[in-house]
Design an enzyme around this catalytic site. Sequence first.
Site, PDB file in Angstrom:
ATOM      1  N   ARG A 257       0.850  -1.184   0.000  1.00  0.00           N
ATOM      2  CA  ARG A 257       0.000   0.000   0.000  1.00  0.00           C
ATOM      3  C   ARG A 257       0.892   1.241   0.000  1.00  0.00           C
ATOM      4  O   ARG A 257       1.449   1.627   1.013  1.00  0.00           O
ATOM      5  CB  ARG A 257      -0.888  -0.020   1.256  1.00  0.00           C
ATOM      6  CG  ARG A 257      -2.010   1.003   1.238  1.00  0.00           C
ATOM      7  CD  ARG A 257      -2.675   1.075   2.599  1.00  0.00           C
ATOM      8  NE  ARG A 257      -1.871   1.887   3.530  1.00  0.00           N
ATOM      9  CZ  ARG A 257      -1.923   1.789   4.851  1.00  0.00           C
ATOM     10  NH1 ARG A 257      -2.680   0.882   5.424  1.00  0.00           N
ATOM     11  NH2 ARG A 257      -1.178   2.579   5.602  1.00  0.00           N
ATOM     12  N   HIS A 261      -4.145   4.341   4.295  1.00  0.00           N
ATOM     13  CA  HIS A 261      -5.256   3.390   4.281  1.00  0.00           C
ATOM     14  C   HIS A 261      -6.476   4.032   3.638  1.00  0.00           C
ATOM     15  O   HIS A 261      -7.169   3.428   2.829  1.00  0.00           O
ATOM     16  CB  HIS A 261      -5.585   2.942   5.710  1.00  0.00           C
ATOM     17  CG  HIS A 261      -6.862   2.172   5.812  1.00  0.00           C
ATOM     18  ND1 HIS A 261      -6.974   0.879   5.356  1.00  0.00           N
ATOM     19  CD2 HIS A 261      -8.093   2.522   6.298  1.00  0.00           C
ATOM     20  CE1 HIS A 261      -8.220   0.447   5.563  1.00  0.00           C
ATOM     21  NE2 HIS A 261      -8.909   1.427   6.124  1.00  0.00           N
ATOM     22  N   TYR A 270       2.818   6.046  11.831  1.00  0.00           N
ATOM     23  CA  TYR A 270       3.181   4.674  12.216  1.00  0.00           C
ATOM     24  C   TYR A 270       4.118   3.982  11.231  1.00  0.00           C
ATOM     25  O   TYR A 270       4.596   2.892  11.505  1.00  0.00           O
ATOM     26  CB  TYR A 270       1.916   3.817  12.384  1.00  0.00           C
ATOM     27  CG  TYR A 270       1.006   3.773  11.169  1.00  0.00           C
ATOM     28  CD1 TYR A 270       1.274   2.934  10.084  1.00  0.00           C
ATOM     29  CD2 TYR A 270      -0.123   4.583  11.091  1.00  0.00           C
ATOM     30  CE1 TYR A 270       0.447   2.895   8.975  1.00  0.00           C
ATOM     31  CE2 TYR A 270      -0.959   4.549   9.986  1.00  0.00           C
ATOM     32  CZ  TYR A 270      -0.671   3.706   8.936  1.00  0.00           C
ATOM     33  OH  TYR A 270      -1.494   3.674   7.826  1.00  0.00           O
TER      34      TYR A 270
END
Length: 365
Positions: A257, A261, A270
């Site tokens: 990815r 998200h 993160y």
Amino acid sequence: MKLPLRQVLDDDGQPLGPLPEIPDADLKRLYEGMLNVRLVDERLLKFQRQGRIGFYLTATGEEATHIGPTYALRDADWIYPCYREVGAAFFRGYPLRTFLCQLFGNAEDPVRGRQMPVHHSIRALNYVSISSPVGTQIPQAVGIAMGARRLGRDDVSLVYFGDGATSTGAFHVACNMAAVDKAPVLFLCRNNGWAISTPRQGQTATPTLAQKAVAYGMPGVLVDGNDVLALVAVTREAADRARAGLGPTLIEARTYRMGAHSTSDDPSAYRDPDEPRAWTQHDPIVRFRKFLESRHLWSESQDRAFRDAFERRFAEALAEAEAVPARPPLGSLFEDVFATVPWHLEEQRADLEGEVARHGPRGGH
């Protein structure tokens, strides 16, 4: 246990072994399908940041997982998407104008404003509604596969889910039931490395997710999810096996990815920023373009022409979608649930129509 990684092309687009049988025209169509997804995502990410739509999910770096498996299926086969697989719908003919109407939730939104943006349901294409709760679509895909077999049809269903969904009870129950029943279903785990902010290593101690298939009594396949030809090959094999009555297959498509998200997420909180940069060398679109160019099937001028045509097509679809009334008809509240509207809802509809007649659609405000 270590599963081999199925690949057809390396990062430079060079074949590593036999190529799946695909006509030249379809090879170009695979590339155009992936590029279309990326161009749509680039545009609509900007739209969300401008406040023109409320929410969006991009699939940057994962486009091959949309297009390769969809190409390998029949049009009558069922697709149960996760969040990012709208490219599968586009590949089957989902109109861009309709896609934009769903994002706007306007009067021509096929789901009548009842779902958040990107949650499409396309009955005509056997593309089932996206479900926000993680993993709920997995047992649903098994159910329709079981139903198809009982009706004597050789249709298969393919269900997409992320690595995070493999930690849900729905995944385990669905895999077990499908294997016991030999349901013609393909479990496609789009392992993009992150379940929002949880890394893959936080999901499982196993080296791969595909090897979990062994416990259920089905084959597990690990495939390069950035290699569209490898995805075509493994999906064809799994679909042929399912149609022959041999049951399900678990496919782990290892991809990445590149973006967040969703537009509600900030991966910098993160994720090491060097991580996505390291994956740019595995870009599925760049890889496949190099392959096509080496076979004289694509060129820089063709690429420019496709992008220019996309811009015109997008502008036309956007103008039409923005001209549609902003809200679905109020009476649609009573539709799409019952084949025959029950008496109590007919009464409520009549009451609502009376109130609108007396006070206007906004209660006089």
